[in-house]
Design a protein around this motif. Structure first.
Motif, PDB file in Angstrom:
ATOM      1  N   THR A 162       9.204  13.514 -24.676  1.00  0.00           N
ATOM      2  CA  THR A 162       9.052  12.615 -25.818  1.00  0.00           C
ATOM      3  C   THR A 162       8.550  13.334 -27.057  1.00  0.00           C
ATOM      4  O   THR A 162       9.003  13.053 -28.166  1.00  0.00           O
ATOM      5  N   ALA A 163       7.624  14.267 -26.891  1.00  0.00           N
ATOM      6  CA  ALA A 163       6.998  14.853 -28.087  1.00  0.00           C
ATOM      7  C   ALA A 163       7.418  16.289 -28.351  1.00  0.00           C
ATOM      8  O   ALA A 163       7.298  16.759 -29.472  1.00  0.00           O
ATOM      9  N   PHE A 164       7.893  17.019 -27.339  1.00  0.00           N
ATOM     10  CA  PHE A 164       8.082  18.449 -27.527  1.00  0.00           C
ATOM     11  C   PHE A 164       9.545  18.897 -27.516  1.00  0.00           C
ATOM     12  O   PHE A 164       9.907  19.836 -28.204  1.00  0.00           O
ATOM     13  N   ALA A 165      10.360  18.257 -26.691  1.00  0.00           N
ATOM     14  CA  ALA A 165      11.738  18.732 -26.555  1.00  0.00           C
ATOM     15  C   ALA A 165      12.519  18.422 -27.823  1.00  0.00           C
ATOM     16  O   ALA A 165      12.429  17.316 -28.364  1.00  0.00           O
ATOM     17  N   ASN A 166      13.292  19.406 -28.309  1.00  0.00           N
ATOM     18  CA  ASN A 166      14.135  19.095 -29.468  1.00  0.00           C
ATOM     19  C   ASN A 166      15.611  19.140 -29.097  1.00  0.00           C
ATOM     20  O   ASN A 166      16.467  19.435 -29.898  1.00  0.00           O
ATOM     21  N   SER A 167      15.878  18.855 -27.816  1.00  0.00           N
ATOM     22  CA  SER A 167      17.273  18.828 -27.381  1.00  0.00           C
ATOM     23  C   SER A 167      17.730  17.368 -27.262  1.00  0.00           C
ATOM     24  O   SER A 167      17.003  16.463 -27.649  1.00  0.00           O
ATOM     25  N   HIS A 168      18.918  17.146 -26.712  1.00  0.00           N
ATOM     26  CA  HIS A 168      19.513  15.805 -26.754  1.00  0.00           C
ATOM     27  C   HIS A 168      19.058  14.930 -25.588  1.00  0.00           C
ATOM     28  O   HIS A 168      19.860  14.491 -24.768  1.00  0.00           O
ATOM     29  N   SER A 170      17.642  11.829 -25.638  1.00  0.00           N
ATOM     30  CA  SER A 170      17.987  10.401 -25.687  1.00  0.00           C
ATOM     31  C   SER A 170      19.435  10.159 -25.303  1.00  0.00           C
ATOM     32  O   SER A 170      19.749   9.219 -24.576  1.00  0.00           O
ATOM     33  N   LEU A 171      20.299  11.049 -25.784  1.00  0.00           N
ATOM     34  CA  LEU A 171      21.721  10.891 -25.492  1.00  0.00           C
ATOM     35  C   LEU A 171      21.966  10.940 -23.979  1.00  0.00           C
ATOM     36  O   LEU A 171      22.679  10.101 -23.416  1.00  0.00           O
ATOM     37  N   ARG A 239      10.956   8.007 -28.030  1.00  0.00           N
ATOM     38  CA  ARG A 239      11.516   9.137 -28.779  1.00  0.00           C
ATOM     39  C   ARG A 239      12.120   8.703 -30.106  1.00  0.00           C
ATOM     40  O   ARG A 239      11.923   9.358 -31.121  1.00  0.00           O
ATOM     41  N   LEU A 240      12.841   7.601 -30.070  1.00  0.00           N
ATOM     42  CA  LEU A 240      13.591   7.215 -31.265  1.00  0.00           C
ATOM     43  C   LEU A 240      12.812   6.283 -32.188  1.00  0.00           C
ATOM     44  O   LEU A 240      12.949   6.354 -33.402  1.00  0.00           O
TER      45      LEU A 240
END
Lengths: 552, 137, 224
Positions: A162-168, A170-171, A239-240
């Motif tokens: 939720t806070a650290f990953a910058n990959s996809h 949610s998709l 996340r969103l």
């Protein structure tokens, strides 16, 4: 159970059954449109076969990359980030788009109405919708992969996701969420079919054990998948939209995510093994020419695994910071689930006793299943015990353990079932020698790949790392070599099964002299499954006479 | 959707008088209306009890208890669970039983953790956090 | 239940459309539809159950700030909405009853009222959301009015719970609208077909979920 006198099936392969006027389900209509809009459970089974095969090879390609990377101690083939994304892709695709749907939706779809003597599943349109939901969900996961991938691992643990990953994230989570609807739709369909579509005479304890296995699996699907759906919803909103159910800054607890996630994902392990148990029971009884040993015990064991499977999820969380008392409770409960699993293994073995065993390819796969599942199950007991798990947690021992169950167990069982019912599905025999070679290669390649990983884990190799100290290399090289053999063995059926579609010998209605209802109809079956009302009075496991009408 | 509801509204208006009467003639409104009255009564009771400082910290439990009674009325009279097949009742029960498993085993962790209640939760480090704009979809 | 002979020719006498070809008779079909929907409702219990579990855990971990935050919700609108939903539950139940007796006009009227009440619920909900946003009652707001961090946990749950309930309401309204239009065109048999009964069950369930959301989100933390 009423006493049905022993009655062997006709040994001659009679093609002159009732009239063959009605075209079989494959030839009924040919256009692509007729396939994409079909509500025939048999055709939907084929659609699932195509989509799960597609996802299997995507997940398999990721596995090949992982094993190639681990060939050398240096992390040289993939970047750190790339490696994270590849193993996440492997996990997500294999779990949700291959293992969960593969047997229930391919073989289950095709066989449940046939085995029960019904015309179709209870909700044919819902069945088709479930396939579309599955490929739409898979589409999201593949889209996420093409857009740059996900690096959280298939478990999406917070707060990393939720806070650290910058990959996809949610998709991918949306894709899994959608595929969850597909799972629920299949589960509803199977349960309602078993409850309401059985013709008179097909009592509960006359059903083949494959049907029981799918029934038990569907129970788990229905009771666990909604919790996955809600936990993924919370993840996506966090996340969103910036809501914070698991956000420690608000006093939220990331471990609550793990509780909810494993409330689904541990029972999901049983979604990924019970159907395999059902397939193996059918195959072993047929090729050992024996009644299944302890039919009712097999049924109760399936149901017990389905229920107890919900009480053990905390054994994934021994090192998470969960309360020690909870860990001890979960540890104890996890040992209990071994009991019904052991009953199944003992009963398969006892079924073989005094059998006239022949080693057709599906029997080879099924025997492989029993052995590998036992290995996987016993190493699961190591991990269920808290002190051992503290040593083994997040090492290759865990990786080896669950691959023995998932790949050694479920994938073997799927191939056993695919070969066993291939003549029924396609009307053609596959080439036996090629199939036997593939089965043996698979067994050998599998063990070479994963047995060294038990040793690796025990000497300290953590999972999810792509660079490692030199002293681990010899085991990694063995494992990667095994993976090459395994990959070749998985490609073989693709070719010889495709070959058999055109050049294979025509299969009669019952090439294995088996006793299930599905063997009473033509191969491939007509659109409405049976040209005449099937005789449901026979005993599905009447492979040898009962000495005493009262014994099982 | 809105067009539908306008139509529904128009239809409702047209039939208000004579047609409405005819539509309901002989339709037995009981026990549904009685149950409805009971539900409204229970809701009012729940509201009043929640606003009065009678039960202190237990007042939410009282509200939930009343909600359970209301739910039972809905299940029995509006969803006809009494006349339903056994397996239907079982499937409804399964949902509730499994909910209890979820609650029970989750609480088995939270209620037995070491230290004061809630002390096991710490904020994560600020290092490596991804900002709103940088997060992938 | 399933003690019917294998599908035979006698089934052909039934009216078309009402009976799908893979079922033997209407009672088998009705049983399948009822069971299917009830199983789906059981999954819905567990879907909302995950949220209830989160509520339970956080209400135990941070009771003070949690219930303080609960006292900030719009109790008036929440209560009016409870009344609206209870009434729509009544009209839906009566619609199911009327459909069982093939009373075409009554069914249309009752479904129409149910739809209007559902829309009223959503409108009130929308107004309430507008007020909440106006009061900065969402976790990412820089002006979030409550001090304690755990208040944001409550408000996160509030948005997810009411949002998912509203999604279910919207789905239910869509189903009712389709059924209303089909019934108006008289293109299915009200009593032989399961549609109205199934929609009524689903609607009652959405109603039932609200009966628990209302105390959890609106009534909690009101007394001293």
């Amino acid at each position: 159970m009423s006493d049905i006198p022993f009655r062997d099936v006709d040994l001659e392969e009679d093609e002159a059954g009732p009239s063959t006027a009605e075209a079989n389900y494959l030839e009924e209509r040919f256009s692509l449109w007729s396939w994409l809009t079909t509500t025939d459970h048999k055709r939907i089974g084929i659609l699932y076969l195509i989509s799960t095969t597609f996802f299997f090879f995507i997940g398999g390609a990721a596995a090949v990359l992982i094993r190639l990377e681990l060939f050398t101690p240096a992390g040289d083939l993939l970047t750190d980030d790339g490696y994270n994304k590849v193993f996440t892709l492997h996990g997500v695709v294999m779990v949700w788009f291959f293992l969960v749907p593969v047997i229930p939706s391919v073989l289950g779809n095709f066989l449940i109405p046939l085995m029960l003597g019904a015309k179709d599943l209870a909700f044919p349109r819902l069945n088709l919708a479930s396939w579309y939901l599955n490929i739409i969900g898979g589409g999201f996961a593949v889209w996420a992969m093409l857009a740059g991938g996900v690096d959280t691992g298939w478990t999406f643990y917070t707060p990393y996701s939720t806070a650290f990953a910058n990959s996809h994230v949610s998709l991918t989570a949306i894709g899994v969420f959608i595929s969850g609807f597909s799972t629920i739709a299949t589960g509803v369909n199977m349960i309602v079919t078993v409850h309401t579509m059985r013709p008179a005479g097909m009592g509960w304890f006359r059903m083949p054990l494959f049907v029981w296995a799918i029934y038990a699996t569907s129970l788990i699907m229905l009771l666990s998948t909604p919790v996955l759906a809600i936990v993924l919803t919370l993840l996506i909103t966090e996340r969103l939209l910036g809501l914070g159910i698991f956000n420690p800054e608000y006093g939220g607890d990331p471990i609550l995510f793990q509780h909810l996630f494993w409330f689904y994902s541990h029972p999901a392990v049983y979604i990924m093994i019970l159907p395999g148990m059902g397939v193996v029971t059918e195959v072993i009884t047929c090729f050992a020419r024996r009644r299944v040993f302890g039919y009712k015990a097999m049924v109760y064991a399936l149901l017990a695994i389905a229920v107890i499977g919900f009480f053990v999820w905390g054994h994934h969380m021994f090192t998470s910071g969960q309360s020690m008392y909870a860990s001890l409770t979960f540890s104890f409960l996890s040992f209990i689930v071994a009991v019904p699993s052991a009953i199944k293994v003992f009963n398969w073995t006892a079924t073989l006793y005094r059998g006239q065993i022949t080693f057709e390819a599906s029997m080879l796969y099924a025997m492989g299943f029993v052995g590998l599942f036992t290995m996987g199950g016993l190493t699961g007991l190591f991990l269920a015990s808290v002190p051992v798990d503290l040593h083994m947690h997040d090492t290759y021992f865990v990786v080896a353990h669950f691959h023995y169950i998932m790949v050694g167990g479920m994938v073997s069982a799927f191939f056993a079932g695919l070969h066993f019912w291939w003549p029924k599905i396609t009307g053609r025999m596959y080439p036996e020698t090629a199939a036997r070679i593939a089965a043996m290669l698979m067994f050998f390649g599998f063990n070479l790949t994963f047995f060294p990983q038990f040793i690796l884990g025990n000497i300290g190799m953590p999972r999810r790392y792509h660079a490692y100290p030199d002293e681990f290399q010899v085991w990694h090289v063995l494992s990667s070599a095994g993976a090459v053999i395994l990959a070749a063995a998985y490609l073989m059926p693709l070719f010889y099964l495709a070959w058999s579609l055109i050049w294979g010998r025509k299969a009669g209605r019952n090439p294995w002299r088996a006793h299930g209802l599905e063997w009473q109809t033509t191969s491939p079956p007509p659109k409405h499954n049976f040209l005449a009302n099937p005789d449901v009075s026979g005993d599905v496991y009447a492979y040898h006479p009962r000495r005493n009408p009262r014994d099982e | 959707m809105s067009a539908q509801s306008e139509k529904a509204g128009a239809a409702a208006k047209d039939t208000m008088s004579a047609r409405a009467k005819r539509a309901f003639e002989g339709l037995d409104l009981f026990p549904e209306v009685t149950v409805f009255a009971a539900l409204v009564g229970l809701a009012a009771l729940s509201l009043i009890l929640a606003l009065l400082p009678l039960f202190g910290s237990l007042s939410l439990l009282v509200s939930l208890l009343i909600a359970a009674v209301m739910a039972a009325l809905v299940l029995i009279f509006f969803m006809h669970m009494r006349r339903a097949m056994t397996v239907v009742v079982l499937s409804g029960m399964a949902g509730i039983v499994w909910l209890t498993i979820l609650f029970g085993l989750t609480l088995s962790d939270y209620l037995t953790r070491a230290g004061p209640f809630g002390s096991s939760i710490e904020p994560p480090p600020a290092v490596g956090r991804v900002g709103e704009g940088e997060r992938g979809l | 239940m399933s003690k019917t002979p294998f599908p035979g020719q006698e089934a052909a006498a039934l009216p078309p459309r009402a009976l799908a070809s893979h079922f033997h008779d209407l009672s088998q079909q009705k049983a399948a539809h009822d069971l299917g929907l009830w199983i789906f409702l059981a999954t819905e219990i567990l879907f909302f159950g995950g949220l209830f579990a989160a509520y339970l855990v956080y209400a135990l971990l941070h009771p003070g700030p949690f219930f303080e935050a609960a006292a900030e919700t719009e109790i008036l609108i929440g209560t009016i909405n409870t009344a609206i939903l209870l009434t729509s539950g009544l009209t839906a139940a009566l619609a199911v009853k009327a459909a069982g007796q093939n009373r075409h006009d009554a069914v249309l009227l009752l479904i129409g009222i149910t739809i209007l009440l559902g829309l009223a619920f959503l409108a009130a909900k929308g107004f309430e959301y507008w007020l909440d946003i106006h009061h900065h009652l969402y976790p990412t707001s820089p002006d979030f009015p409550l001090e304690a961090p755990a208040a944001k946990l409550f408000w996160s749950l509030y948005w997810v719970m009411t949002g998912l309930h509203a999604v279910h309401m919207t789905v239910g309204l869509g189903i009712w609208a389709v059924i209303w239009e089909m019934a108006r065109r008289r293109n299915f048999s009200l009593s032989d077909n399961s549609r109205v009964r199934i929609a009524g069950l689903y609607w009652a369930f959405v109603d039932l979920m609200w009966l628990f959301l209302w105390p959890l989100l609106y009534l909690a933390g009101r007394a001293g």
